[in-house]
Write an enzyme that holds these catalytic residues in place. Sequence first.
Site, PDB file in Angstrom:
ATOM      1  N   GLU B 284      38.275  43.336  43.894  1.00 11.91           N
ATOM      2  CA  GLU B 284      38.696  42.183  44.668  1.00 11.91           C
ATOM      3  C   GLU B 284      38.210  42.293  46.117  1.00 11.91           C
ATOM      4  OE1 GLU B 284      42.623  40.488  43.441  1.00 11.91           O
ATOM      5  OE2 GLU B 284      43.037  40.683  45.567  1.00 11.91           O
ATOM      6  N   GLU B 287      34.622  41.503  46.220  1.00 11.20           N
ATOM      7  CA  GLU B 287      34.452  40.061  46.060  1.00 11.20           C
ATOM      8  C   GLU B 287      34.780  39.348  47.365  1.00 11.20           C
ATOM      9  OE1 GLU B 287      36.913  38.415  42.972  1.00 11.20           O
ATOM     10  OE2 GLU B 287      36.123  36.403  43.247  1.00 11.20           O
ATOM     11  N   CYS B 310      46.430  39.058  41.073  1.00 11.34           N
ATOM     12  CA  CYS B 310      47.067  40.099  40.256  1.00 11.34           C
ATOM     13  C   CYS B 310      48.399  39.665  39.683  1.00 11.34           C
ATOM     14  CB  CYS B 310      47.245  41.409  41.019  1.00 11.34           C
ATOM     15  SG  CYS B 310      47.093  41.284  42.743  1.00 11.34           S
ATOM     16  N   SER B 330      40.451  34.985  43.289  1.00 10.95           N
ATOM     17  CA  SER B 330      39.556  36.067  42.881  1.00 10.95           C
ATOM     18  C   SER B 330      39.461  36.079  41.359  1.00 10.95           C
ATOM     19  CB  SER B 330      40.140  37.396  43.369  1.00 10.95           C
ATOM     20  OG  SER B 330      39.547  38.459  42.672  1.00 10.95           O
ATOM     21  N   LYS B 369      54.020  39.307  32.603  1.00 11.74           N
ATOM     22  CA  LYS B 369      53.059  40.286  32.071  1.00 11.74           C
ATOM     23  C   LYS B 369      53.048  40.287  30.545  1.00 11.74           C
ATOM     24  CE  LYS B 369      51.388  42.071  35.868  1.00 11.74           C
ATOM     25  NZ  LYS B 369      49.959  41.871  36.181  1.00 11.74           N
ATOM     26  N   GLU B 372      50.821  37.537  29.825  1.00 15.44           N
ATOM     27  CA  GLU B 372      49.458  37.832  30.252  1.00 15.44           C
ATOM     28  C   GLU B 372      48.730  38.701  29.223  1.00 15.44           C
ATOM     29  OE1 GLU B 372      48.831  40.657  33.452  1.00 15.44           O
ATOM     30  OE2 GLU B 372      47.347  39.346  34.376  1.00 15.44           O
ATOM     31  N   GLU B 377      41.759  35.766  26.344  1.00 15.76           N
ATOM     32  CA  GLU B 377      40.608  36.327  27.060  1.00 15.76           C
ATOM     33  C   GLU B 377      40.745  37.822  27.319  1.00 15.76           C
ATOM     34  OE1 GLU B 377      42.628  33.849  27.972  1.00 15.76           O
ATOM     35  OE2 GLU B 377      43.043  33.813  30.131  1.00 15.76           O
ATOM     36  N   CYS B 514      56.751  42.057  43.488  1.00 13.64           N
ATOM     37  CA  CYS B 514      57.142  42.633  42.196  1.00 13.64           C
ATOM     38  C   CYS B 514      58.487  43.360  42.246  1.00 13.64           C
ATOM     39  CB  CYS B 514      56.078  43.599  41.709  1.00 13.64           C
ATOM     40  SG  CYS B 514      54.452  42.848  41.669  1.00 13.64           S
TER      41      CYS B 514
END
Lengths: 597, 589, 160
Positions: B284, B287, B310, B330, B369, B372, B377, B514
């Site tokens: 990241e 990037e 994230c 990102s 999560k 996710e 993908e 978090c």
Amino acid sequence: MAKFNMHLLVCGGTGCRASQSEAIVESLNKRLAENGLENETKVVTTGCFGFCEKGPIVNVLPDNTFYVSVKPEDASDIVAEHVIKGRKVERLLFSDPETEESVSDSRHMGFYKKQIRIALRNCGFIDPENIEEYIARDGYLALANCLTEMTPQQVIEMMKKSGLRGRGGGGFPTGLKWELTAKVPSDVKYVICNADEGDPGAFMDRSVLEGDPHSVIEAMAINGYCIGSNHGLVYIRAEYPLAIQRLKTALDQAREYGLLGKNIFGSNFDFDIELRYGAGAFVCGEETALIHSMEGMRGEPTFKPPFPSECGYLGKPSNVNNVETYANVPVIINKGPEWFASIGTETSKGTKVFALAGKINNVGLIEVPMGTTLREVIFEIGGGIKDGKEFKAVQTGGPSGGCLTARHLDTPIDYDNLIEAGSMMGSGGMIVMDEDDCMVSIAQYYLEFTVEESCGKCSPCRIGNKRLYEILQKITKGEGTMDDLEKLKNLSQVIKDTSLCGLGQTSPNPILSTLDNFWDEYVEHVTEKKCRAGVCKSMMRYIIEPEPCVGCTACARACPVNAISGERKQAHTINQEICIKCGACMEKCKFNAIFIK
Amino acid sequence: MEQIKVTIDKKTLEVPKGTTILAAAKTIGIDIPTLCYFSLGDMKIENKPGGCRICVVEVEGRRNLAPACATECTPNMMVKTNSMRVLNARRTVLELILSDHPFDCLICAKSGNCELQDMAHRFGVREIPYHGEQSKYRVDTSPSIIRDVDKCIMCRRCEMMCNTVQTVGTLSAINRGFEAVVATAFEMNLEKSSCTYCGQCVAVCPTGALTEVDHTRQVISALADPKKTVIVQTAPAVRAALGEEFGLEAGSLVTGKMVAALRELGFDYIFDTDFAADLTIMEEGTELLSRLNKHLAGDKEVKLPILTSCCPAWVNFFEHNFPELKDIPSTARSPQQMFGAIAKTFYAEKLGISRENMVVVSIMPCLAKKYECQRDEFKTDGNPDVDFAISTRELANFIKQANIDFNALPDEDFDNPLGVSSGAAVIFGTTGGVIEAAVRTAYEIQTGKSLEKVDFDELRGMEGIREATIDVDGFPMRIGIAHGLGNARKLLEDVRDGKSQFHAIEIMACPGGCIGGGGQPLHHGDSSILMARQKAIYCEDAGKTIRKSHENPYIKELYEKFLGKPMSEKAHHLLHTHYFDKRTKITIE
Amino acid sequence: MAEIKLPENKLNQLKEICKSFDNKAGELINVLHKAQELFGYLPAEVQEVVAAELNTPVAHVFGVVSFYSFFTMTPRGRFPISICLGTACYVRGAEKVSDEFKRLLNLKLGETSADGKFSLTGLRCVGACGLAPVVLVGAKVYGRIAPENVKDIIKEYEEL
């Protein structure tokens, strides 16, 4: 312009329209035209006359002849006899049930004698769709006086002095409410009219809007002037199409005449009104819920304070009054607060409109001075109990109110006396009950309504009312216990004590007042499994007595479920398994052979 | 501030004007019970519908009882919080709530941590005198969250979180009266809705109406399967909160005990998501610099600011709400997914096992999560990079089930190589941490200079939206930070409307980041718990020898031996992703 | 990703309705009234479009629709029968009338017959208390109805 020498006023309220009053207007016009009288006699569609029991009503002016229960086909007689020949149509006159004599002038009828019409002053007298008729009866004079001769504070003082209290239920002093809203500084404020009449059995607000919409518009503008608002909103039930249409017409006309809009009466005061539609939620009668509904949200009430006078529609100070309250305002300004305060009782001034219904001879909309007794209302104005039955109770205040009994009949009606007696004024529903009404079932009926209409926000109202309803159901099914009666009492008290808004705080009233006044009837249901009124189906059986039964078969034919069998000319019997206890057989039996056990 | 004199239960005290009866009572040790009321005071989050009516008290001169949570003290107010009338009313209201609540406490996911159960216990309710119909709704299971609406008590906390705080708008009160509950539109499944699975509804639900999907059983099965090599990774925020489940003070760091417990539970390798967080910074950060340098060179094609990616709930949020901005975040995958991708390629190769025989479990403070790791993908031939994500709460239960005396465990270390991390990775667990970690690395790479001070205090704090300008050797880098999706929405709308200019923005879906995740031990509205967790995170960072991601030796080794360099083709394939437009499509029939 | 479909002309009309209220979420109830006039009811698709146009969550729209009794998600019958259950009608026997309708049409209150011909609802006070008990079929008012009249009322519409 044609000068009319005679007016035929035809009631165009919802009730009379349901009985073809529009067709009566059409027929009258047709007959008049046929006789070339269309430029001499004018047919006017007015708002509700109030005497709904005898609707449709046609009132002939100037001689004040009051025709009742008119049908479209009566138009030819009215025109041929009354209009042309000047002879009253006897058969259409009201017949006094006691003297059996015809009464042609409404002012001499028992129904109207004791009434004083302030809020309803124009209903039945003017064409609500013609602003000139309103103006001709001092309409907009009060607004003109306020705007040009008085300061807002002076107007507020008048309102305070008049002693007018909110007619929507709570009875909060109107002048004080106006003053509170006026005192909160804000660039934007709102004038709100609560026209979301939700009490099942009250229709006065609708009648005012249908019969005299300008009185509300005028009062809202006066309120706007007092509190410093240029923006009015009417929150009106979507189920009132006629009231909506008449209000819209009235608003257009008021704008056209410069009575709404910019710089009214050259006073630099701007005011206009828009409509918001309710969507069927009784709880929206509560002002915070109403405001949320107007904002496009669920009509859930919020905790007060802050009151709408501080933080209302879109967070701005707002004055909320209901239709009937507003309708009183122009008269108070015109005739003075002292005049208004001279009517009524110590704590409740002026008049109150009641929707009188139920087991009473004269169903209708009445307006009486505060302090009139229940006896006067029920027996004089209402003409007593239907079919000569025994008076049992009168329910006032709708789902928030209570049932009062014969011992309350001489109680002068006002806010405080009704609360004292265990009921309340509410919006003015007044339902009369006779010996055939079961008070447990009546309580159950109201609770069913509350359960359906509770918004669900607070737990005591959401769950508590449901449990109350279930306990009542148990009792009317003949499964109740004495313990259930104790539960009813405690639960009712707690719901009243802990609910968030007025709905929950009053919803147990029908139970508490019937427990109070008809305790024996509850106990009978529970211990003897008996419903003395014969309403609770689970506790009754329809039986055919073989003796008087002649076997005419009328009952068998009336029975919708074929529960009755028997040969012709032989005594019949009812199969209890099949019987749905609808009572159709008993109504049909001419020989009094069927009875309830 | 104007002071007001009030008397509560015969004790007279002075409180500032505007104080509620509830708050005033608390200052003199009177704990009025509440159910719907909820407040994370320091974060300006409050739920005060005045709906449950449990906190009612008697106020002299008032006809009805008043809710203590919503009633402000007035001068010389006389309050009784425990009169017969109050106690009877409170008990009756509680009995009513219980009469419309399933009686399955024994097997309810919330049992032992349920505020309604606690209330029944506190009142000593032994029977429920009122019986009748109970609400009946369908249980809705999604990848992350289970809704069991029958247990909804209409406290409206979840609705407030979902709408006011998160502005997601998936939950609303529906129906009316007895049927009223908080649910989705048309009572649709969460999976069909715009739910981001942030889990904040679960974090505040007082009952078992909203709970997480429990994956512990699947993990136990994997551990019991001799063919499987089971690898576990632990997110940074878990170590700062897990101890609370075992009676430790909030803010206790239990990294070593957590590792020991995982080893006891039978995981084959105990690794750290922090390793992948360092990897995330590499990707990241690179990037960010690449976009920034192109932008500075005048490339009009390149879009700024760059947004962190994230947080999976945040990703879901912009896919639903800002799909037009989907090329701004990102492309770097989240640390959880980077870890899974490396574990099932690089590490599986190293162990010489197939990806099918490797099970990657992650311990997360987060419910999103769970969703996710199920995204298509992040699968290869149907096999997910991360097999199961279990929450901090699930791990705690698992440890308890396995008869492990957590507090008696020795401190142990993570395994190598995927267990080694920098302090920069640890602070991923709190709001502001990801961007601080990125700045530490970006600064040094961009300028070639070594940072004198690695702590960027200007990026820290609990304010919902924060802005800072970092001097990158003369270049003023504008940083934006938002936590809570409502704050993210505000920041993003400003960016979209050109009202604010940033080079980089960090967004975390949960208030506090978090540490306040939907899978963390329940804080029951005590915001000091979140503060303590945040402090613990920064403490762990400060104690680390390596403080910057690019200095993690195993990261360097991973690039040398496997990935090449940041944003290489291989890195792109394994460590980056793309986003979807998930807005509801309206089409013509 | 959810996908919803509506016929083009209706979709455009619905968008027009929203636009006529400046696409303001505060006008939601007014918009829903108009939308229900257009579609006869408020199916999920319509609510989705309204939500998108007014930029408000669809859960909020549904929260409002499901709160107010005037809004319905089921199409009403060609001949909607409404029985006044106001107090005045109740004490004059509306319940028996309602029971008879339920029995003959085999419908509960709030339901629509399978052929879409009749729907049955209860309503609170139409203000024609003088005619109690009152039944409405569409806009037509039937007053002083007894259970035995119910058959005839239904018959009037059965052949239509």
